[in-house]
Scaffold this active site. Structure first.
Site, PDB file in Angstrom:
ATOM      1  N   SER A  55       6.080   0.492   1.727  1.00 21.59           N
ATOM      2  CA  SER A  55       4.921   0.924   0.948  1.00 21.59           C
ATOM      3  C   SER A  55       4.007   1.890   1.685  1.00 21.59           C
ATOM      4  O   SER A  55       3.161   2.519   1.065  1.00 21.59           O
ATOM      5  CB  SER A  55       4.092  -0.295   0.508  1.00 21.59           C
ATOM      6  OG  SER A  55       3.585  -0.982   1.626  1.00 21.59           O
ATOM      7  N   ASP A 358      -6.614  -2.564   0.456  1.00 22.34           N
ATOM      8  CA  ASP A 358      -6.401  -3.767  -0.351  1.00 22.34           C
ATOM      9  C   ASP A 358      -5.991  -4.972   0.487  1.00 22.34           C
ATOM     10  O   ASP A 358      -5.550  -5.973  -0.054  1.00 22.34           O
ATOM     11  CB  ASP A 358      -5.338  -3.496  -1.430  1.00 22.34           C
ATOM     12  CG  ASP A 358      -4.000  -3.081  -0.837  1.00 22.34           C
ATOM     13  OD1 ASP A 358      -3.869  -3.073   0.409  1.00 22.34           O
ATOM     14  OD2 ASP A 358      -3.072  -2.756  -1.603  1.00 22.34           O
ATOM     15  N   HIS A 361      -2.832  -2.659   3.135  1.00 28.21           N
ATOM     16  CA  HIS A 361      -2.693  -1.206   3.207  1.00 28.21           C
ATOM     17  C   HIS A 361      -4.021  -0.567   3.581  1.00 28.21           C
ATOM     18  O   HIS A 361      -5.073  -1.177   3.432  1.00 28.21           O
ATOM     19  CB  HIS A 361      -2.191  -0.654   1.869  1.00 28.21           C
ATOM     20  CG  HIS A 361      -0.939  -1.317   1.400  1.00 28.21           C
ATOM     21  ND1 HIS A 361      -0.956  -2.371   0.509  1.00 28.21           N
ATOM     22  CD2 HIS A 361       0.359  -1.111   1.715  1.00 28.21           C
ATOM     23  CE1 HIS A 361       0.289  -2.778   0.292  1.00 28.21           C
ATOM     24  NE2 HIS A 361       1.099  -2.038   1.014  1.00 28.21           N
TER      25      HIS A 361
END
Length: 383
Positions: A55, A358, A361
């Protein structure tokens, strides 16, 4: 205490939506924000970028996998993408990622996601998938079935297979492919964070440490594979300090004050795992470089910059350094019942003053800073 870099640890007993929201928090990476512009840096020209990973680099691939299982990708909804794009793009941040800033600096378009883009990949392709692991999915057969729902078939080997399938559209034969790929910049990872994070559900810390060499071997073998295909510059990122992520701090608190680093407030056991992985990876990269003296194999440090920012947040204008910009209150502004984008969650007014977006991240400002450091390294690196 066991190690995990995911936040879905607790979520096995929760609804799919709640588990979904914690899962992305597993992937923590990178280093801190700055006002310096990446595009102002001197760069070595590359005609295309090919990126593998999770990610930290995913620009939209994971949405396909979530949809296949009737799940919702958190990064496909607001407030993700709010700062730069103005809408969600599948990126796990409020804006651009490291790969985006590097593409801008090199003068090539944002690297399109392989699974969702219908145009030409002549200027690069992004194979990264949120939640991707270095090891194949079959390795994780020991995990609970609920968690397996979030283990996609997107490992390093799988992503390399996608790359192989793409090559015929890029070049017509082996000779032409080598010429084309000589002028391409490759990113092999970040890989490893998810391997360790998911494994906490079925293995203890010693067991997790025992397969770190296998993870590193997978990454170095993949690096050699793209070199044999024609890559002349491969950047291989390490993993960040996992003990600093808000989810880990919330769900794995140490009962012993000595379990925390007094400089950072981060969990030592988590960070020790990251240090071990990174040290083995650097040695593996050196070995690859020795075998391929005409290739540039560059280690990208994700660990040190984050620690530097946490220790000295004022130099980048950061504030509550271990808290989330987007979250649902509670300690570190991380709340499993109100993850980023869920009802009850709020978003800070200025994400650029936060390290974490978040929980798992980082903010766009952080990714900008990392990109600058990586480009400096790429441009100054000599075989």
């Amino acid at each position: 205490m066991v190690v995990s870099d995911l936040a879905p640890f607790h979520a096995i007993a929760m609804t799919n939506k709640l588990l979904l929201r914690v899962l992305p928090a597993v992937l923590l990476l990178a280093s801190a924000g700055t006002t310096a512009t990446v595009s102002s840096l001197p760069v070595r020209r590359y005609r295309s970028i090919f990126s593998f990973g999770d990610s930290y680099a995913d620009t939209g691939n994971a949405m396909v996998f979530f949809a296949e299982r009737n799940l919702t990708d958190p990064a496909a909804g607001p407030p993700y993408g709010m700062t730069f794009f103005g809408h969600p793009t599948g990126r796990y941040s409020n804006g651009r990622l490291i790969i985006d800033f590097i593409a801008e600096a090199l003068g090539v378009p944002f690297v399109p996601p392989f699974k969702t883009y219908n145009g030409s990949f002549r200027q690069g392709a992004n194979f990264a998938v949120a939640g991707a692991m270095a090891l194949d999915a079959s390795f994780f057969s020991f995990l609970p079935s609920m968690l397996k729902l979030y283990i996609f078939n997107s490992s390093t080997n799988v992503q390399l297979g996608w790359f192989d399938s793409l090559k015929p559209s890029l070049c017509s034969n082996k000779v032409k492919c080598k010429g084309f790929l000589h002028r391409s910049l490759f990113f092999m990872g970040e890989f490893g964070v998810n391997d360790y994070s998911f494994s906490v559900f079925g293995k203890n810390l010693s067991q997790i440490r025992s397969f770190v060499p296998d993870v590193v071997k997978t990454i170095s073998t993949a690096t050699e594979r793209v070199i044999k295909e024609g890559a002349k510059t491969v950047v291989v990122p390490g993993i960040p300090p996992m003990g600093c992520s808000p989810p880990n701090l919330v769900f794995f608190p140490s009962t012993d004050p000595a379990g925390y680093d007094p400089r950072t407030g981060c969990l030592k056991q988590f960070n020790d795992l990251a240090i071990y992985h990174n040290s083995l990876l650097q040695e593996a990269i050196k070995n690859v470089q020795t075998k391929h003296k005409d290739v540039r194999v560059i280690y990208a440090d994700f660990f040190t910059p984050i620690i530097d920012i946490i220790v000295s947040p004022q130099k980048l204008g950061q504030r509550d350094i271990l808290s989330c910009c987007c979250g649902g209150s509670g300690k570190y502004n991380f709340n499993i019942s109100a993850g980023c984008g869920m009802p009850g969650a709020t978003v800070c007014q200025d994400p650029s003053t936060y390290l974490y977006w978040d929980g798992g991240h980082f903010t766009e400002a952080v990714y900008r800073y990392i990109a600058k450091g990586w480009l400096d390294n790429i441009n100054s690196y000599h075989v």
